[in-house]
Design an enzyme around this catalytic site. Structure first.
Site, PDB file in Angstrom:
ATOM      1  CB  CYS A 134     -15.153  -8.809   0.332  1.00 52.75           C
ATOM      2  SG  CYS A 134     -15.298 -10.328  -0.601  1.00 52.75           S
ATOM      3  NE  ARG A 143       3.741  10.196  -6.659  1.00 54.44           N
ATOM      4  CZ  ARG A 143       3.757  11.256  -7.463  1.00 54.44           C
ATOM      5  NH1 ARG A 143       4.682  12.174  -7.308  1.00 54.44           N
ATOM      6  NH2 ARG A 143       2.878  11.378  -8.430  1.00 54.44           N
ATOM      7  CB  CYS A 162      -0.963  11.061  -5.292  1.00 54.98           C
ATOM      8  SG  CYS A 162      -0.818   9.547  -4.410  1.00 54.98           S
ATOM      9  CG  ASP A 212      -3.086   7.199 -10.392  1.00 52.71           C
ATOM     10  OD1 ASP A 212      -3.949   6.585 -11.058  1.00 52.71           O
ATOM     11  OD2 ASP A 212      -2.426   8.146 -10.859  1.00 52.71           O
ATOM     12  CB  CYS A 257     -11.994  -9.903  -3.556  1.00 53.05           C
ATOM     13  SG  CYS A 257     -13.616  -9.233  -3.956  1.00 53.05           S
ATOM     14  CG  ASN A 315       5.605  11.641 -12.639  1.00 57.95           C
ATOM     15  OD1 ASN A 315       5.712  11.441 -13.846  1.00 57.95           O
ATOM     16  ND2 ASN A 315       4.471  12.043 -12.099  1.00 57.95           N
ATOM     17  CG  LEU A 316      11.551  12.967 -11.637  1.00 59.76           C
ATOM     18  CD1 LEU A 316      12.746  13.767 -12.139  1.00 59.76           C
ATOM     19  CD2 LEU A 316      11.542  11.579 -12.275  1.00 59.76           C
ATOM     20  CB  CYS A 357     -18.430 -10.249  -2.716  1.00 60.72           C
ATOM     21  SG  CYS A 357     -17.209  -9.404  -3.736  1.00 60.72           S
TER      22      CYS A 357
HETATM   23 ZN   LIG Z   1     -15.286 -10.324  -2.862  1.00 63.83          ZN
END
Ligand SMILES: [Zn+2]
Length: 261
Positions: free
Chosen positions: A175, A74, A189, A131, A172, A71-72, A247
């Site tokens: 959408c 980033r 990742c 993530d 959003c 992890n380190l 939406c």
């Molecule tokens: Zn929306």
């Protein structure tokens, strides 16, 4: 919280108080604001550090993981000595050391459908540093339902994307992308890699948007457009995003529909 900044606060925040678009009143507003950061990882780390430095009054941090060596590269909230420690604990220690004025509320859980509304309620802005697509859609749907503005972001390899959503006022995330992509299309990742500095750039834009929103900027937010960052060629481009009347999260038929205003 008193209605005046202390001498120490004025000195600590002097360089942003000097900015004509910000100023002392905005600083007091920031000191009373509450921001929820989902994920203390590659995006959440720079975002939370800059938000704490800027004097956001309360930072909520949600993360169920423990710090790992990989992890380190980033996740700059955490250091080598934190390996094995819950990320929320390591994050709280780092942020408190940076700015003891900030109240850090930790949620050592996975942000999921069972707890999302309860955790998010009462926050003024959400930084989505998750993530995975399931969480990104959940953050969108909960934020739209509760009417909480948020910053969406995604990063992979040498690319990033980021967009701000103000429920009822702008398009959003749903959408734009109706549903999560099928698993075989997902680059993440863990499987595909990420340059740490790319996460830093995008997470820092998320913190900037949070501060702008909290400071009351009506224009200029990264709404109705997805900013796409191609670090390999160092280019930014924008994709226009329109609010979709159909939406499932924010359209006229959705349970959490908010009249455009
Ligand atoms: Zn929306």
């Amino acid at each position: 919280m008193s209605d005046r900044l202390t001498t120490e606060q004025i000195e600590r925040y002097s360089r942003q108080i000097m900015v004509p678009d910000l100023g002392g009143k905005t600083q007091m507003r920031l000191c009373r604001s509450r921001v929820l950061v989902i994920g203390a990882g590659g995006l959440g780390s720079p975002a939370a550090l800059y938000l704490a430095a800027a004097g956001i009054g309360t930072l909520g941090i949600v993360d169920a993981d423990k710090v790992e060596l990989s992890n380190l590269q980033r996740q700059i909230l955490h250091a080598t000595a934190d390996i094995g420690r819950p990320k929320v604990e390591s994050a709280k220690a780092t942020l408190t050391k940076l700015n003891p004025d900030v109240e850090v509320k930790t949620h050592p859980v996975r942000f999921d459908a069972s707890n999302a509304e309860q955790i998010a309620a009462g926050f003024d802005f959400i930084v989505d540093g998750s993530d995975n697509f399931d969480t990104k859609f959940l953050v969108n749907d909960v934020a739209v339902k509760l009417g909480i503005p948020f910053s969406h972001a995604g990063i992979v390899r040498l690319q990033g994307q980021v967009m701000t959503v103000v429920p009822g006022r702008s398009a959003c995330y749903r959408c734009l992308f109706k549903t999560p992509p099928p698993p075989e299309e997902i680059l993440n990742c863990q499987a595909s890699g990420i340059l740490g500095a790319v996460a830093g750039t995008i997470g820092t834009i998320q913190a900037t948007e949070a501060v702008k929103y909290l400071a009351g900027f009506d224009d200029g937010l990264l709404t109705d457009r997805l900013l796409v960052y191609d670090a390999k060629n160092l280019r930014f481009r924008e994709v226009e995003v329109r609010r979709d009347p159909q939406c499932a999260a924010c359209g006229a038929g959705a349970p959490s529909f908010i009249e455009p205003g």
